[in-house]
Motif scaffolding. Structure first.
Motif, PDB file in Angstrom:
ATOM      1  N   VAL A   3       0.850  -1.175   0.000  1.00  0.00           N
ATOM      2  CA  VAL A   3       0.000   0.000   0.000  1.00  0.00           C
ATOM      3  C   VAL A   3       0.890   1.231   0.000  1.00  0.00           C
ATOM      4  O   VAL A   3       2.039   1.185   0.406  1.00  0.00           O
ATOM      5  N   ALA A   4       0.338   2.322  -0.456  1.00  0.00           N
ATOM      6  CA  ALA A   4       1.055   3.591  -0.452  1.00  0.00           C
ATOM      7  C   ALA A   4       0.036   4.697  -0.240  1.00  0.00           C
ATOM      8  O   ALA A   4      -1.037   4.685  -0.845  1.00  0.00           O
ATOM      9  N   ALA A   8       3.117   9.577  -0.465  1.00  0.00           N
ATOM     10  CA  ALA A   8       4.145   8.692  -1.039  1.00  0.00           C
ATOM     11  C   ALA A   8       3.981   8.606  -2.546  1.00  0.00           C
ATOM     12  O   ALA A   8       4.968   8.612  -3.285  1.00  0.00           O
ATOM     13  N   ARG A   9       2.758   8.525  -2.992  1.00  0.00           N
ATOM     14  CA  ARG A   9       2.526   8.485  -4.439  1.00  0.00           C
ATOM     15  C   ARG A   9       2.930   9.807  -5.086  1.00  0.00           C
ATOM     16  O   ARG A   9       3.559   9.818  -6.143  1.00  0.00           O
ATOM     17  N   ASP A  10       2.555  10.930  -4.469  1.00  0.00           N
ATOM     18  CA  ASP A  10       2.802  12.238  -5.077  1.00  0.00           C
ATOM     19  C   ASP A  10       4.255  12.690  -4.974  1.00  0.00           C
ATOM     20  O   ASP A  10       4.795  13.249  -5.924  1.00  0.00           O
ATOM     21  N   ARG A  15       4.147   3.383  -6.134  1.00  0.00           N
ATOM     22  CA  ARG A  15       2.921   2.785  -6.671  1.00  0.00           C
ATOM     23  C   ARG A  15       2.673   1.446  -6.000  1.00  0.00           C
ATOM     24  O   ARG A  15       3.510   0.549  -6.092  1.00  0.00           O
ATOM     25  N   ALA A  16       1.532   1.325  -5.339  1.00  0.00           N
ATOM     26  CA  ALA A  16       1.179   0.056  -4.696  1.00  0.00           C
ATOM     27  C   ALA A  16       1.145  -1.043  -5.750  1.00  0.00           C
ATOM     28  O   ALA A  16       0.705  -0.825  -6.876  1.00  0.00           O
ATOM     29  N   GLY A  17       1.647  -2.210  -5.372  1.00  0.00           N
ATOM     30  CA  GLY A  17       1.626  -3.342  -6.279  1.00  0.00           C
ATOM     31  C   GLY A  17       2.799  -3.405  -7.235  1.00  0.00           C
ATOM     32  O   GLY A  17       2.885  -4.329  -8.034  1.00  0.00           O
ATOM     33  N   THR A  18       3.710  -2.433  -7.163  1.00  0.00           N
ATOM     34  CA  THR A  18       4.898  -2.487  -8.008  1.00  0.00           C
ATOM     35  C   THR A  18       6.106  -2.787  -7.140  1.00  0.00           C
ATOM     36  O   THR A  18       6.070  -2.652  -5.920  1.00  0.00           O
ATOM     37  N   ASN A  19       7.180  -3.171  -7.749  1.00  0.00           N
ATOM     38  CA  ASN A  19       8.393  -3.527  -7.045  1.00  0.00           C
ATOM     39  C   ASN A  19       9.386  -2.379  -7.197  1.00  0.00           C
ATOM     40  O   ASN A  19       9.859  -2.101  -8.305  1.00  0.00           O
ATOM     41  N   CYS A  20       9.723  -1.717  -6.075  1.00  0.00           N
ATOM     42  CA  CYS A  20      10.624  -0.558  -6.157  1.00  0.00           C
ATOM     43  C   CYS A  20      12.007  -0.966  -6.630  1.00  0.00           C
ATOM     44  O   CYS A  20      12.685  -0.191  -7.308  1.00  0.00           O
TER      45      CYS A  20
END
Length: 144
Positions: A3-4, A8-10, A15-20
């Motif tokens: 979750v984000a 954090a998104r801005d 992005r939730a569900g992605t791999n940093c």
């Protein structure tokens, strides 16, 4: 579940569900958003290597490492060093296209007994550096 929150998104383009890790090494320009991309890369790979060691029977970890070795020379070189680190960097300096440099303090809290689950907070430093005189007001608006 990843979750984000909105800040954090801005501010960090999380992005939730992605791999940093994957995004850092495969997205054009992603690494350059960090003021010290080499230290960030080293930290990401070291923490990932620790996760791979914890879950040696999980093929997803090994496949991700193989994929990144194929797609990123930087990842492959760091992976070959076999360095491990347990904690994210205490400070993270990030370049934001609107706000300039923002320094974040990293705080990580384990969630339960599973070492792979943690709540990671990136807290903007009160004395962060920025490029514009009205940046603090605008960041507070976004970061709430």
């Amino acid at each position: 579940m990843d979750v984000a929150n909105i800040p954090a998104r801005d501010l960090l383009d999380v992005r939730a569900g992605t791999n940093c890790l994957v995004r850092f090494f495969t997205e054009d320009g992603r690494a350059q958003r960090y003021c010290d991309p080499e230290a960030t890369a080293r930290s990401l790979v070291g923490r990932y290597r620790l996760q791979v060691a914890r879950y040696v029977d999980d093929p997803v970890f090994a496949e991700t490492a193989r994929r990144l070795c194929r797609e990123s020379e930087v990842f492959a070189a760091l992976w070959d060093e076999r360095s491990v680190c347990a904690e994210p960097p205490e400070l993270l300096a990030f370049r934001h296209e609107e706000f300039g440099r923002i320094d974040f303090r990293t705080v990580s809290f384990p969630l339960g007994s599973d070492p792979s689950r943690a709540l990671v907070l990136q807290i903007p430093e009160s004395g962060y550096r920025s490029t514009g005189s009205d940046t603090p007001v605008r960041i507070e608006r976004v970061a709430g």
